[in-house]
Design a protein around this motif. Structure first.
Motif, PDB file in Angstrom:
ATOM      1  N   GLY A  56      22.812 -47.140-131.995  1.00 40.67           N
ATOM      2  CA  GLY A  56      23.242 -46.126-132.945  1.00 40.67           C
ATOM      3  C   GLY A  56      23.614 -44.841-132.235  1.00 40.67           C
ATOM      4  O   GLY A  56      24.639 -44.229-132.522  1.00 40.67           O
ATOM      5  N   PHE A  57      22.795 -44.431-131.294  1.00 36.63           N
ATOM      6  CA  PHE A  57      23.065 -43.205-130.563  1.00 36.63           C
ATOM      7  C   PHE A  57      24.253 -43.371-129.621  1.00 36.63           C
ATOM      8  O   PHE A  57      25.029 -42.436-129.432  1.00 36.63           O
ATOM      9  CB  PHE A  57      21.825 -42.740-129.799  1.00 36.63           C
ATOM     10  N   ASN A  58      24.400 -44.547-129.053  1.00 33.05           N
ATOM     11  CA  ASN A  58      25.560 -44.788-128.186  1.00 33.05           C
ATOM     12  C   ASN A  58      26.855 -44.692-128.981  1.00 33.05           C
ATOM     13  O   ASN A  58      27.847 -44.160-128.492  1.00 33.05           O
ATOM     14  CB  ASN A  58      25.457 -46.143-127.495  1.00 33.05           C
ATOM     15  N   GLY A  59      26.855 -45.206-130.194  1.00 34.13           N
ATOM     16  CA  GLY A  59      28.039 -45.113-131.040  1.00 34.13           C
ATOM     17  C   GLY A  59      28.379 -43.663-131.367  1.00 34.13           C
ATOM     18  O   GLY A  59      29.548 -43.269-131.377  1.00 34.13           O
ATOM     19  N   LEU A  64      31.752 -38.877-130.344  1.00 33.23           N
ATOM     20  CA  LEU A  64      31.785 -37.482-129.901  1.00 33.23           C
ATOM     21  C   LEU A  64      32.632 -37.348-128.642  1.00 33.23           C
ATOM     22  O   LEU A  64      33.423 -36.411-128.511  1.00 33.23           O
ATOM     23  CB  LEU A  64      30.371 -36.950-129.650  1.00 33.23           C
ATOM     24  N   GLY A  65      32.510 -38.293-127.740  1.00 32.80           N
ATOM     25  CA  GLY A  65      33.323 -38.272-126.520  1.00 32.80           C
ATOM     26  C   GLY A  65      34.807 -38.346-126.820  1.00 32.80           C
ATOM     27  O   GLY A  65      35.622 -37.666-126.175  1.00 32.80           O
ATOM     28  N   ARG A  66      35.164 -39.141-127.808  1.00 32.59           N
ATOM     29  CA  ARG A  66      36.581 -39.233-128.200  1.00 32.59           C
ATOM     30  C   ARG A  66      37.077 -37.905-128.766  1.00 32.59           C
ATOM     31  O   ARG A  66      38.189 -37.465-128.462  1.00 32.59           O
ATOM     32  CB  ARG A  66      36.771 -40.347-129.220  1.00 32.59           C
ATOM     33  N   PHE A  67      36.263 -37.270-129.594  1.00 29.75           N
ATOM     34  CA  PHE A  67      36.625 -35.952-130.127  1.00 29.75           C
ATOM     35  C   PHE A  67      36.801 -34.950-128.986  1.00 29.75           C
ATOM     36  O   PHE A  67      37.752 -34.170-128.981  1.00 29.75           O
ATOM     37  CB  PHE A  67      35.551 -35.434-131.096  1.00 29.75           C
ATOM     38  N   LEU A  68      35.857 -34.958-128.038  1.00 30.74           N
ATOM     39  CA  LEU A  68      35.936 -34.020-126.915  1.00 30.74           C
ATOM     40  C   LEU A  68      37.189 -34.253-126.084  1.00 30.74           C
ATOM     41  O   LEU A  68      37.883 -33.296-125.698  1.00 30.74           O
ATOM     42  CB  LEU A  68      34.688 -34.134-126.033  1.00 30.74           C
ATOM     43  N   ASN A 106      38.215 -34.909-118.453  1.00 30.54           N
ATOM     44  CA  ASN A 106      38.703 -36.048-119.233  1.00 30.54           C
ATOM     45  C   ASN A 106      38.480 -37.363-118.501  1.00 30.54           C
ATOM     46  O   ASN A 106      38.150 -38.378-119.116  1.00 30.54           O
ATOM     47  CB  ASN A 106      40.185 -35.875-119.567  1.00 30.54           C
ATOM     48  N   PHE A 107      38.675 -37.358-117.183  1.00 27.20           N
ATOM     49  CA  PHE A 107      38.467 -38.588-116.404  1.00 27.20           C
ATOM     50  C   PHE A 107      37.016 -39.058-116.525  1.00 27.20           C
ATOM     51  O   PHE A 107      36.749 -40.221-116.843  1.00 27.20           O
ATOM     52  CB  PHE A 107      38.827 -38.365-114.935  1.00 27.20           C
ATOM     53  N   PHE A 108      36.082 -38.146-116.269  1.00 26.22           N
ATOM     54  CA  PHE A 108      34.667 -38.525-116.326  1.00 26.22           C
ATOM     55  C   PHE A 108      34.231 -38.844-117.752  1.00 26.22           C
ATOM     56  O   PHE A 108      33.444 -39.758-117.977  1.00 26.22           O
ATOM     57  CB  PHE A 108      33.792 -37.438-115.704  1.00 26.22           C
ATOM     58  N   LEU A 109      34.766 -38.126-118.708  1.00 27.00           N
ATOM     59  CA  LEU A 109      34.471 -38.407-120.111  1.00 27.00           C
ATOM     60  C   LEU A 109      35.008 -39.786-120.494  1.00 27.00           C
ATOM     61  O   LEU A 109      34.309 -40.581-121.133  1.00 27.00           O
ATOM     62  CB  LEU A 109      35.097 -37.328-120.990  1.00 27.00           C
ATOM     63  N   GLY A 110      36.223 -40.097-120.070  1.00 24.60           N
ATOM     64  CA  GLY A 110      36.802 -41.416-120.344  1.00 24.60           C
ATOM     65  C   GLY A 110      35.999 -42.533-119.701  1.00 24.60           C
ATOM     66  O   GLY A 110      35.800 -43.599-120.294  1.00 24.60           O
ATOM     67  N   ARG A 111      35.543 -42.289-118.485  1.00 24.01           N
ATOM     68  CA  ARG A 111      34.726 -43.288-117.791  1.00 24.01           C
ATOM     69  C   ARG A 111      33.417 -43.517-118.534  1.00 24.01           C
ATOM     70  O   ARG A 111      32.980 -44.654-118.719  1.00 24.01           O
ATOM     71  CB  ARG A 111      34.472 -42.834-116.355  1.00 24.01           C
ATOM     72  N   ASP A 112      32.793 -42.425-118.990  1.00 20.84           N
ATOM     73  CA  ASP A 112      31.548 -42.553-119.751  1.00 20.84           C
ATOM     74  C   ASP A 112      31.777 -43.277-121.075  1.00 20.84           C
ATOM     75  O   ASP A 112      30.960 -44.091-121.495  1.00 20.84           O
ATOM     76  CB  ASP A 112      30.927 -41.185-120.014  1.00 20.84           C
ATOM     77  N   ILE A 113      32.899 -42.980-121.732  1.00 16.34           N
ATOM     78  CA  ILE A 113      33.223 -43.642-122.994  1.00 16.34           C
ATOM     79  C   ILE A 113      33.394 -45.143-122.761  1.00 16.34           C
ATOM     80  O   ILE A 113      32.875 -45.966-123.523  1.00 16.34           O
ATOM     81  CB  ILE A 113      34.490 -43.033-123.630  1.00 16.34           C
ATOM     82  N   ALA A 114      34.103 -45.519-121.704  1.00 20.33           N
ATOM     83  CA  ALA A 114      34.304 -46.937-121.405  1.00 20.33           C
ATOM     84  C   ALA A 114      32.966 -47.623-121.124  1.00 20.33           C
ATOM     85  O   ALA A 114      32.724 -48.753-121.577  1.00 20.33           O
ATOM     86  CB  ALA A 114      35.251 -47.100-120.224  1.00 20.33           C
ATOM     87  N   LYS A 115      32.099 -46.951-120.386  1.00 19.14           N
ATOM     88  CA  LYS A 115      30.777 -47.518-120.076  1.00 19.14           C
ATOM     89  C   LYS A 115      29.964 -47.692-121.354  1.00 19.14           C
ATOM     90  O   LYS A 115      29.365 -48.741-121.572  1.00 19.14           O
ATOM     91  CB  LYS A 115      30.049 -46.609-119.092  1.00 19.14           C
ATOM     92  N   GLU A 116      29.943 -46.664-122.189  1.00 14.44           N
ATOM     93  CA  GLU A 116      29.212 -46.739-123.456  1.00 14.44           C
ATOM     94  C   GLU A 116      29.774 -47.846-124.343  1.00 14.44           C
ATOM     95  O   GLU A 116      29.028 -48.579-124.980  1.00 14.44           O
ATOM     96  CB  GLU A 116      29.267 -45.402-124.198  1.00 14.44           C
ATOM     97  N   ARG A 117      31.107 -47.941-124.400  1.00 13.60           N
ATOM     98  CA  ARG A 117      31.749 -48.965-125.224  1.00 13.60           C
ATOM     99  C   ARG A 117      31.333 -50.356-124.757  1.00 13.60           C
ATOM    100  O   ARG A 117      31.035 -51.235-125.577  1.00 13.60           O
ATOM    101  CB  ARG A 117      33.270 -48.808-125.155  1.00 13.60           C
ATOM    102  N   ALA A 118      31.274 -50.571-123.448  1.00 14.46           N
ATOM    103  CA  ALA A 118      30.866 -51.872-122.911  1.00 14.46           C
ATOM    104  C   ALA A 118      29.405 -52.163-123.261  1.00 14.46           C
ATOM    105  O   ALA A 118      29.060 -53.297-123.620  1.00 14.46           O
ATOM    106  CB  ALA A 118      31.074 -51.902-121.406  1.00 14.46           C
ATOM    107  N   GLU A 119      28.548 -51.137-123.164  1.00 14.66           N
ATOM    108  CA  GLU A 119      27.136 -51.337-123.504  1.00 14.66           C
ATOM    109  C   GLU A 119      26.961 -51.665-124.982  1.00 14.66           C
ATOM    110  O   GLU A 119      26.194 -52.557-125.335  1.00 14.66           O
ATOM    111  CB  GLU A 119      26.325 -50.082-123.143  1.00 14.66           C
ATOM    112  N   VAL A 120      27.675 -50.956-125.843  1.00 11.45           N
ATOM    113  CA  VAL A 120      27.590 -51.216-127.277  1.00 11.45           C
ATOM    114  C   VAL A 120      28.096 -52.624-127.585  1.00 11.45           C
ATOM    115  O   VAL A 120      27.481 -53.359-128.361  1.00 11.45           O
ATOM    116  CB  VAL A 120      28.382 -50.146-128.076  1.00 11.45           C
TER     117      VAL A 120
END
Length: 139
Positions: A56-59, A64-68, A106-120
């Motif tokens: 839930g928190f990862n989602g 939030l990362g997408r908004f940022l 944006n690069f690091f945020l995108g990388r974190d988003i991709a990592k979170e998406r894979a975990e979810v």
């Protein structure tokens, strides 16, 4: 005989672009603000419901990362607009520094988003597999 016509005098053009810059930067700030409010509301709702699950928190973090990321893109667009008319070397240098910083964010945020998406996705896949297993003694 030479003929030159100006559609807009440079001063008027600078003023018009100044207005556009404020509009674009305001849009970026609003996107970030809306994302933060949305994420806080979802976070508070998850706490109230007692669902302290990581998915839930990862989602929430993903959204939030997408908004940022989107808000930062708008902010960068405002910076580019600001230097659109006869920029000085100082303005070009400032734009380059700002663009580099925002691009890195944006690069690091995108990388974190991709990592979170894979975990979810992995957690949801595991839950789906667990839910689709036959229950013992149900045959």
């Amino acid at each position: 005989m030479t003929f030159s016509a100006e559609l807009l005098p440079e001063a008027d053009l600078r003023e018009a672009i100044g207005v556009l810059v404020r509009v674009v930067e305001t849009a970026g700030a609003l996107i970030i603000f809306v994302g933060a409010v949305w994420a806080f509301a979802r976070f508070a709702a998850a706490l109230v419901r007692g669902r302290g699950q990581a998915t839930g928190f990862n989602g929430i973090r993903l959204t939030l990362g997408r908004f940022l990321a989107l808000g930062l893109e708008f902010q960068l667009a405002g910076d580019v607009l600001r230097t659109a008319i006869a920029p000085s070397f100082t303005e070009i240098g400032q734009l380059a520094a700002i663009a580099a910083i925002r691009t890195a964010l944006n690069f690091f945020l995108g990388r974190d988003i991709a990592k979170e998406r894979a975990e979810v996705a992995a957690v949801q896949s595991a839950q789906h597999k667990a839910d689709s297993r036959p229950v013992e003694g149900s045959r």
